[in-house]
Design an enzyme around this catalytic site. Structure first.
Site: not given
Length: 419
Positions: A119, A376, A406, A408
């Site tokens: 992500c 997303h 995910c 971060g």
């Protein structure tokens, strides 16, 4: 090019001071060597398998976006040295990325690469281009995030070796994303009511933003084709609007939707309080401030820095709660000094936790809504978040932090720079 005096000033500024105070001063200053964003745009985000981009493959999506970037930026395409494409799902994505760059009208001298951090892939693409410019590898680059979830389905984790499947932590990477959402809800006591309240606010913010026309300067239309599901006929269309925003959504209406994952407790995640499966792309041009000024390019924002932070895969979505404090500490900033936070709304459980854990003012978080409301597209979202927040900054004069779930990944941008 910058003058010798400017370069000496730049070196002096880098050497002066130490610690958080000097880092903060550097963030707020204007320097010829600053990495700046000179153009930012995205395609509409449309429902996977249902929306206007459902029959648009990744290569065609990229060609459309990159062509718009080339035409609308008024930048000589011969100056672009690298295009980094954040993507998660497309097989042969390196072939697709390079081919799309050429088909969009960029010269053979423009290279291409692919970045995948789930992500956070769009943010990683931005970070990669920025770091190349900082290192002197290139002068001008384009960072893109793109995903066609209609034509490239997410099949989840592949089969892995017994060394992975028998490892207590590594094996967590095989858990479906829905399960990780329920893990967060269970571990941190995020109730179904909290899920639905968070999601409803996302829809309401996005509805207000769309009705107010705020997305219009973010979006570049896509000319494409769509297949009629009944006749199979292909017809030409122009997609120019996000189609996933459900007007009139309330926490009460979301509360009527059944659990999406009854097999995992507390089964609080639903199709209404989780991000939509979506198609879309977003892109930004980056270069040094001195180069932008030399070329007469507008300066939208300054790229200040980025960091990553890992955590247990089973609760992957709370990465922003770790990454945001980490990057703020690098610049000696407090959360109260940040005016806008863009946090990826993969699931309401995770968004709720991050806002609560960090003690954020909800009005500062995703002021135009987020992935729950308009989707997303995995590889796109990180870049889309930056495009969205820079558009919002054209209405304000703020500092922002942009994060994706995910592992971060966090990217810090400042708008304290002239246009």
């Amino acid at each position: 090019m910058s003058s010798p005096q400017q370069r000496l000033s730049s070196i002096a500024n880098q050497l002066a001071g130490s610690g958080a105070a000097s880092a903060k001063q550097k963030l707020l200053s204007q320097n010829p060597d600053d990495i700046v964003v000179t153009f930012a745009a995205r395609t509409p985000l449309t429902k996977a398998r249902k929306g206007g981009l459902k029959d648009t493959t990744l290569d065609n999506l990229l060609v459309s976006l990159l062509t718009s970037i080339r035409e609308k930026s008024n930048l000589d395409p011969n100056l672009v040295e690298d295009v980094c494409v954040g993507n998660v799902l497309c097989p042969g994505s390196a072939y697709v990325a390079r081919s799309a760059v050429l088909a969009a009208g960029f010269p053979v001298t423009a290279a291409a690469s692919v970045a995948n951090r789930f992500c956070s892939s769009g943010l990683l693409a931005i970070q990669n281009i920025a770091n190349q410019i900082i290192a002197g590898s290139i002068d001008v680059g384009i960072a893109v995030g793109a995903e066609s979830m209609s034509t490239n389905a997410d099949g989840g984790a592949p089969e892995m070796s017994s060394q992975v499947t028998s490892h207590p932590i590594a094996s967590q990477n095989s858990q479906p994303m829905g399960q990780t959402s329920e893990n967060v809800a269970a571990q941190f006591n995020i109730s179904r009511e909290q899920h639905d309240r968070f999601a409803a606010k996302s829809y309401q913010k996005a509805e207000h933003a769309q009705k107010s026309g705020w997305f219009e300067d973010e979006i570049v239309p896509v000319k494409t084709q769509i297949k009629d599901p009944k006749t199979g006929e292909m017809k030409d269309i122009i997609v120019d609007r996000d189609d996933g925003i459900r007007y009139g959504t309330t926490a009460e209406s979301l509360g009527k939707i059944r659990s999406a994952f009854p097999q995992w407790k507390p089964s609080a995640t639903t199709g209404g309080n989780a991000s939509q499966i979506t198609d879309g792309a977003a892109g930004l041009i980056l270069m040094k401030r001195s180069r932008a000024q030399e070329l007469g390019q507008p300066i939208l924002a300054k790229f200040c820095g980025a960091t990553v932070a890992g955590l247990e895969p089973r609760i992957m979505g709370i990465g922003p709660s770790i990454a945001i404090p980490k990057i703020l500490s690098k610049f000696g900033l407090s959360k109260d000094e940040i005016d806008i936070f863009e946090i990826n709304e993969a699931f309401a459980s995770m968004g709720t936790y991050c806002v609560q854990k960090l003690g954020l003012d909800e009005a500062k978080v995703n002021p135009r809504g987020g992935a729950i409301a308009f989707g997303h597209p995995l590889g796109c979202t990180g870049a889309r978040q930056v495009v969205t927040v820079l558009s919002e900054l054209r209405r304000q004069n703020k500092r922002v932090a942009v994060t994706s779930m995910c592992v971060g990944t966090v990217s810090l941008h400042s708008s304290h720079t002239p246009s």
